[in-house]
Design a protein around this motif. Structure first.
Motif, PDB file in Angstrom:
ATOM      1  N   ILE A 276       0.862  -1.186   0.000  1.00 23.32           N
ATOM      2  CA  ILE A 276       0.000   0.000   0.000  1.00 23.32           C
ATOM      3  C   ILE A 276       0.896   1.234   0.000  1.00 23.32           C
ATOM      4  O   ILE A 276       1.846   1.335   0.791  1.00 23.32           O
ATOM      5  CB  ILE A 276      -0.945   0.003   1.217  1.00 23.32           C
ATOM      6  N   LEU A 277       0.603   2.143  -0.936  1.00 27.91           N
ATOM      7  CA  LEU A 277       1.431   3.338  -1.100  1.00 27.91           C
ATOM      8  C   LEU A 277       0.771   4.530  -0.405  1.00 27.91           C
ATOM      9  O   LEU A 277      -0.424   4.754  -0.562  1.00 27.91           O
ATOM     10  CB  LEU A 277       1.602   3.609  -2.596  1.00 27.91           C
ATOM     11  N   VAL A 278       1.562   5.278   0.347  1.00 29.00           N
ATOM     12  CA  VAL A 278       1.061   6.477   1.009  1.00 29.00           C
ATOM     13  C   VAL A 278       1.622   7.699   0.282  1.00 29.00           C
ATOM     14  O   VAL A 278       2.831   7.845   0.139  1.00 29.00           O
ATOM     15  CB  VAL A 278       1.476   6.503   2.493  1.00 29.00           C
ATOM     16  N   GLU A 279       0.717   8.548  -0.230  1.00 30.67           N
ATOM     17  CA  GLU A 279       1.146   9.741  -0.972  1.00 30.67           C
ATOM     18  C   GLU A 279       0.677  10.988  -0.252  1.00 30.67           C
ATOM     19  O   GLU A 279      -0.526  11.224  -0.145  1.00 30.67           O
ATOM     20  CB  GLU A 279       0.547   9.733  -2.382  1.00 30.67           C
ATOM     21  N   ALA A 280       1.623  11.783   0.245  1.00 24.45           N
ATOM     22  CA  ALA A 280       1.279  13.032   0.921  1.00 24.45           C
ATOM     23  C   ALA A 280       2.546  13.852   1.103  1.00 24.45           C
ATOM     24  O   ALA A 280       3.652  13.364   0.847  1.00 24.45           O
ATOM     25  CB  ALA A 280       0.651  12.742   2.281  1.00 24.45           C
TER      26      ALA A 280
END
Ligand code: TXA
Ligand code: MG
Length: 348
Positions: free
Chosen positions: A243-247
């Motif tokens: 799962i990729l976290v983009e922020a």
């Protein structure tokens, strides 16, 4: 089949080894070899049967075309029906190097290479081992990344063998690849050249030469796809779900920490691909692959596939990855991470 293993110096490779492996290539066998981007699975690019064997060894769908690798800029004219001015400009500026141009093909390029398309992808790598091998083979070398289809591309000979040992004639080991993500693919048959795959040559570098670059809608579009599941879109994937976290950095740190803690609390074994900054705030039980500082996209690219593969032999149920900014090599890194995650993305 027993896969032959050769170790060579990346700068001064043994000519005997390259002569022997080039002969294997010419006679139709598969040879995995290093490039500056990732290891390639090479075959004689003018031999339809040899090229078909690549798809067999990788388990790759036959409609996904291959790149032909050459050892001199002039060889482009022997494969292309015409070389548009843009392709010429790119080749002159970035070859040898991590750039692939798509041009109209000559009839002698086998259908097995192009997946039946009227175009062909061509690249002149900068790796001395790759170029010398191609030169000695005396033919263009068709080569996808030397991994099982769907898996992270190999950046070491060990990763090649993990996927393909016993399925190919030989592997040439010249140590880890410098760049770590694949070449940039640019379609030069469109009026304005189109970026099909971000890679070792950055979008900014292309713009500087071309003045104008289209971006393939599937690249831009991927950002709009929130959580499209489906193995169909998964490439470069580790064995456990990712799962990729983009922020932005501060928000991403808190999001990764929260997700990891929740998964641990739910009894999961949790992996994390994170910057040094975020690694420090995660629980000790997290199994971490740490990529250094978030701003250093080149260093992250160089270790990306090794980090993804590092979870193959570690017991994790889920992996979280901390995204980075999309400038420079960051665009290629984020493209691969989104695919590896099958577009399972968490945003702030
Ligand atoms: O860095 C690289 O490019 C590595 C090393 C080994 O050179 N090779 C590589 O090959 O990444 P592969 O097969 O994994 O990726 C080739 C890419 C695919 O995205 C394919 O769809 C695209 O190039 N491609 C090949 N021929 C094409 C064509 N005629 N038109 C459009 N795209 C093409
Ligand atoms: Mg590949």
């Amino acid at each position: 089949m027993k896969t032959k293993y050769y170790r060579v110096d990346p700068v001064k490779p043994d000519t005997g080894v390259l002569t022997e492996t080039a002969a294997l290539l010419r006679q139709g066998d598969l040879v995995a070899f290093p490039t500056e981007t990732v290891y390639g699975l090479g075959a004689n690019g003018l031999n339809e049967q040899a090229v078909k064997a690549i798809y067999q060894a990788k388990g790759r769908p036959s409609d996904n075309p291959l790149i032909l690798h050459i050892d001199a800029v002039a060889k482009l004219d022997e494969l292309a029906a015409t070389v548009p001015a843009n392709a010429r400009a790119l080749a002159e500026r970035f070859w040898p190097g991590p750039l692939t141009v798509v041009v109209e093909r000559q009839p002698k390029v086998p259908d097995a290479v192009t997946g039946g398309l009227n175009t062909v992808a061509v690249r002149l790598p900068s790796s001395v081992v790759a170029r010398e091998l191609i030169r000695l083979a005396g033919v263009p070398v068709a080569a996808p990344s030397a991994n099982t289809s769907g898996r992270p591309s190999p950046t070491t000979a060990q990763a090649v063998l993990a996927d393909l040992d016993g399925k190919i004639a030989a592997v040439i080991d010249a140590g880890p690849c410098e760049i770590g993500v694949e070449s940039t693919v640019v379609d030069c048959t469109t009026p304005v050249p189109t970026l099909l795959r971000p890679g070792g040559i950055t979008y900014e570098m292309l713009l500087a030469v071309l003045g104008e670059v289209e971006v393939d809608p599937t690249l831009a579009g991927s950002q709009a796809v929130p959580k499209s599941p489906g193995m169909k879109y998964t490439h470069y994937a580790p064995l456990a779900p990712l799962i990729l976290v983009e922020a932005e950095p501060a928000a991403a740190a808190m999001l990764v920490k929260r997700e990891v803690e929740q998964a641990l609390a739910a009894g999961k074994r949790v992996g994390a691909i994170v910057s040094g900054e975020v690694a420090d705030i995660l629980p000790a039980r997290t199994i971490k692959a740490v990529y250094g500082v978030r701003a250093d996209a080149a260093a992250i690219a160089a270790s990306l596939y090794t980090m993804l593969r590092s979870f193959d032999d570690k017991p994790v149920d889920i992996i979280y990855a901390e995204g980075i900014a999309e400038n420079g090599l960051g665009l290629a890194v984020m493209n691969r991470l989104r695919k590896a995650a099958g577009y399972h993305i968490i945003r702030a």
